[in-house]
Write a protein that holds these residues in place. Structure first.
Motif, PDB file in Angstrom:
ATOM      1  N   VAL A   1       4.877   0.230  -5.762  1.00  0.00           N
ATOM      2  CA  VAL A   1       5.144   1.675  -4.647  1.00  0.00           C
ATOM      3  C   VAL A   1       5.878   1.797  -3.831  1.00  0.00           C
ATOM      4  O   VAL A   1       5.852   0.255  -3.493  1.00  0.00           O
ATOM      5  N   GLU A   2       6.492   2.314  -3.549  1.00  0.00           N
ATOM      6  CA  GLU A   2       7.504   2.568  -2.356  1.00  0.00           C
ATOM      7  C   GLU A   2       6.648   2.217  -1.323  1.00  0.00           C
ATOM      8  O   GLU A   2       5.757   3.057  -1.127  1.00  0.00           O
ATOM      9  N   LEU A   3       7.035   1.840  -0.320  1.00  0.00           N
ATOM     10  CA  LEU A   3       6.043   1.639   0.901  1.00  0.00           C
ATOM     11  C   LEU A   3       6.707   2.202   2.280  1.00  0.00           C
ATOM     12  O   LEU A   3       8.622   2.510   1.961  1.00  0.00           O
ATOM     13  N   PRO A   4       6.014   2.764   3.374  1.00  0.00           N
ATOM     14  CA  PRO A   4       4.352   3.011   3.537  1.00  0.00           C
ATOM     15  C   PRO A   4       4.063   3.450   2.198  1.00  0.00           C
ATOM     16  O   PRO A   4       4.577   4.504   1.832  1.00  0.00           O
ATOM     17  N   VAL A   5       2.325   3.372   2.256  1.00  0.00           N
ATOM     18  CA  VAL A   5       1.777   3.884   1.684  1.00  0.00           C
ATOM     19  C   VAL A   5       0.603   4.106   2.377  1.00  0.00           C
ATOM     20  O   VAL A   5      -0.121   2.984   2.777  1.00  0.00           O
ATOM     21  N   ALA A   6      -0.679   5.164   2.088  1.00  0.00           N
ATOM     22  CA  ALA A   6      -1.839   5.237   2.480  1.00  0.00           C
ATOM     23  C   ALA A   6      -2.807   4.697   1.622  1.00  0.00           C
ATOM     24  O   ALA A   6      -2.251   5.909   0.409  1.00  0.00           O
ATOM     25  N   VAL A   7      -3.632   4.266   0.985  1.00  0.00           N
ATOM     26  CA  VAL A   7      -5.163   4.369   0.490  1.00  0.00           C
ATOM     27  C   VAL A   7      -6.342   4.993   1.315  1.00  0.00           C
ATOM     28  O   VAL A   7      -6.212   4.687   2.108  1.00  0.00           O
ATOM     29  N   LEU A   8      -6.469   6.160   0.338  1.00  0.00           N
ATOM     30  CA  LEU A   8      -7.281   7.436   1.596  1.00  0.00           C
ATOM     31  C   LEU A   8      -8.275   7.171   0.627  1.00  0.00           C
ATOM     32  O   LEU A   8      -9.053   7.114  -0.776  1.00  0.00           O
ATOM     33  N   ASN A   9      -9.486   6.223   1.237  1.00  0.00           N
ATOM     34  CA  ASN A   9     -11.074   6.343   0.439  1.00  0.00           C
ATOM     35  C   ASN A   9     -12.126   8.144   0.663  1.00  0.00           C
ATOM     36  O   ASN A   9     -11.896   7.697   1.873  1.00  0.00           O
ATOM     37  N   ILE A  10     -12.432   8.631   0.030  1.00  0.00           N
ATOM     38  CA  ILE A  10     -12.946  10.232   0.512  1.00  0.00           C
ATOM     39  C   ILE A  10     -14.261   9.668  -0.029  1.00  0.00           C
ATOM     40  O   ILE A  10     -14.729   9.600  -0.849  1.00  0.00           O
ATOM     41  N   GLY A  11     -15.394   9.002   0.869  1.00  0.00           N
ATOM     42  CA  GLY A  11     -16.482   8.358   0.863  1.00  0.00           C
ATOM     43  C   GLY A  11     -17.586   9.872   1.478  1.00  0.00           C
ATOM     44  O   GLY A  11     -17.299  11.062   1.672  1.00  0.00           O
ATOM     45  N   GLY A  12     -18.397   9.744   1.637  1.00  0.00           N
ATOM     46  CA  GLY A  12     -19.495  10.881   2.745  1.00  0.00           C
ATOM     47  C   GLY A  12     -18.711  10.415   4.290  1.00  0.00           C
ATOM     48  O   GLY A  12     -18.008  11.550   5.212  1.00  0.00           O
ATOM     49  N   VAL A  13     -18.163   9.471   4.965  1.00  0.00           N
ATOM     50  CA  VAL A  13     -16.969   9.416   5.699  1.00  0.00           C
ATOM     51  C   VAL A  13     -15.770   9.719   5.222  1.00  0.00           C
ATOM     52  O   VAL A  13     -15.517   8.975   3.965  1.00  0.00           O
ATOM     53  N   SER A  14     -14.158   9.612   5.091  1.00  0.00           N
ATOM     54  CA  SER A  14     -13.294   9.002   4.748  1.00  0.00           C
ATOM     55  C   SER A  14     -12.449   8.142   5.994  1.00  0.00           C
ATOM     56  O   SER A  14     -12.191   8.153   7.071  1.00  0.00           O
ATOM     57  N   ASN A  15     -11.562   7.438   5.278  1.00  0.00           N
ATOM     58  CA  ASN A  15     -10.756   6.152   5.931  1.00  0.00           C
ATOM     59  C   ASN A  15      -9.850   6.093   5.208  1.00  0.00           C
ATOM     60  O   ASN A  15      -9.355   6.514   4.108  1.00  0.00           O
ATOM     61  N   VAL A  16      -8.504   5.962   6.002  1.00  0.00           N
ATOM     62  CA  VAL A  16      -7.317   4.938   5.408  1.00  0.00           C
ATOM     63  C   VAL A  16      -6.702   4.062   5.923  1.00  0.00           C
ATOM     64  O   VAL A  16      -7.668   3.106   6.680  1.00  0.00           O
ATOM     65  N   THR A  17      -6.535   3.219   5.289  1.00  0.00           N
ATOM     66  CA  THR A  17      -5.640   2.711   5.288  1.00  0.00           C
ATOM     67  C   THR A  17      -3.974   2.421   5.071  1.00  0.00           C
ATOM     68  O   THR A  17      -3.656   3.215   4.221  1.00  0.00           O
ATOM     69  N   TYR A  18      -3.361   2.081   5.904  1.00  0.00           N
ATOM     70  CA  TYR A  18      -1.796   2.165   5.977  1.00  0.00           C
ATOM     71  C   TYR A  18      -1.188   0.714   5.465  1.00  0.00           C
ATOM     72  O   TYR A  18      -1.624   0.132   6.892  1.00  0.00           O
ATOM     73  N   ILE A  19      -0.378   1.010   4.370  1.00  0.00           N
ATOM     74  CA  ILE A  19       0.057  -0.723   3.945  1.00  0.00           C
ATOM     75  C   ILE A  19       1.538  -0.459   4.430  1.00  0.00           C
ATOM     76  O   ILE A  19       2.377   0.597   3.498  1.00  0.00           O
ATOM     77  N   ASP A  20       2.080  -1.306   4.728  1.00  0.00           N
ATOM     78  CA  ASP A  20       3.516  -1.144   4.835  1.00  0.00           C
ATOM     79  C   ASP A  20       4.871  -2.564   4.215  1.00  0.00           C
ATOM     80  O   ASP A  20       3.514  -3.761   3.913  1.00  0.00           O
TER      81      ASP A  20
END
Length: 371
Positions: A161-180
């Motif tokens: 996939v084209e960077l940068p990309v974000a992986v977002l986990n939506i559980g009880g709390v949401s968190n994001v991983t930014y990858i470039d």
């Protein structure tokens, strides 16, 4: 331990309290092969409520060890089910990554607590267990969360996939991983994910989830609640940063309660607050991601996914489109981290938890005898 690929089972009990995810992967601690075997074992409602009663405990109570043993037994059942489903023998598994259940998280005070009984899990399965993943990071001054970014990056290497990309986990709390393209990871908790909406639905309907976001979609969100919600100073804090499931709970519940919203309008408002927290997080990223890929239970909420697409203005898709298992990513992650522990590789980094240097973590529990 000798170098090479290890079959590992990862396990996750999230703040949604729905149950235990277990997944099988193979990894050398750097690269990973997903084996597409995963199971989910739900918690009985009675156990779920006893676990919920442990939230907010800064220290162990007299009865907490009983809850820990009981939730660990569900993990034992999940391991056995996964082994049977995958046709794998216990002796073929090198390690289990056991997260346990977070009941308290306040890294500013040097505290993060996950309950569970890893030596019991090792004893009953006959497989070595790595647990206590967050403690070393918090002791070193880090946030102790999120820990999934290094796994997200390992998976994304072959995603094309084209960077940068974000992986977002939506559980009880949401968190994001930014990858470039520079392999510099940045990650943080965005805000409440499903937790407040789940609790709202349980309180008003008896069902602990807004299935497919149908209730939220039928309501009208209160924009003033959202505006007041975003005044919380957490959103201006520079990451890395993390949240406990119960952080902001009283504030949000008070705002929604004061607005006297009905069930559907309350669900829409809480879903909009979750989305707003994620969108606010973009201000802390080095550049706007070209696309977002979502894992965790929140990706099943059609209302949340549609609203994210609209507000972020770029494609927001499920990680399943990458041929990942969006329900199993967090579980797989802890199998990966368990092998990284065995290889003495770091689990957390300055850009993911704020620790001053890459930090190893986890503790190994060897079975006293085969189960």
């Amino acid at each position: 331990m000798t170098q090479g690929w290890i079959k590992a089972i990862g396990m996750m009990s999230g703040t949604s309290l729905d149950g235990v995810d277990a997944a099988l992967i193979e990894t050398d601690g750097v690269d990973v092969r997903r084996l597409d075997h995963a199971v989910f074992v739900p918690y009985a409602p009675e156990l779920r409520e006893r676990m919920r009663a442990c939230f907010g405990n800064r220290g162990a109570t007299n009865t907490e060890h009983v809850v820990a043993d009981d939730l660990t037994q569900v993990h034992v059942d999940a391991v056995n089910m996964l082994l049977e489903k995958s046709g794998t023998l216990a002796g073929e598994i090198g390690v289990i990554g056991f997260h346990g259940q977070t009941v308290f998280h306040e890294p500013a005070s040097g505290l993060t607590r996950q309950i569970g009984t890893p030596d019991m899990l090792a004893y009953k399965t006959g497989i070595p267990v790595v647990a206590d993943f967050r403690l070393a990071d918090v002791a070193a001054g880090g946030e102790g969360a999120p820990l999934a970014p290094v796994y997200h990056a390992a998976l994304m290497k072959s995603a094309g996939v084209e960077l940068p990309v974000a992986v977002l986990n939506i559980g009880g709390v949401s968190n994001v991983t930014y990858i470039d393209a520079n392999d510099e990871l940045l990650a943080f908790d965005c805000g409440p994910g499903n937790a407040r909406l789940d609790d709202w639905m349980l309180r008003h309907t008896g069902n602990p989830v807004d299935l497919n976001g149908a209730t939220a979609a039928s309501g009208n969100g209160d924009p003033m609640v959202e505006v007041k919600f975003l005044e919380d100073p957490y959103f201006d804090r520079v990451p890395p940063k993390s949240l406990d499931r119960e952080d902001m709970a009283a504030r949000i519940d008070g705002l929604v309660g004061d607005a006297k919203l009905n069930v559907s309008d309350g669900a829409a408002t809480l879903a909009n607050c979750s989305v707003a927290a994620i969108v606010a997080g973009v201000n802390h990223l080095p550049a706007a991601p070209q696309s977002w890929f979502v894992c965790g239970g929140g990706r099943h909420n059609d209302y949340v996914m549609k609203t994210l697409n609209t507000r972020l203005g770029v494609p927001v898709r499920s990680v399943d489109d990458l041929e990942w298992d969006g329900d199993a990513v967090e579980a797989e992650c802890f199998g990966y981290l368990a092998v990284r522990h065995l290889r003495e590789l770091p689990l957390s980094f300055p850009g993911t938890t704020g620790v001053s240097e890459p930090c190893c973590g986890g503790r190994l529990y060897i079975p006293k005898k085969a189960a």
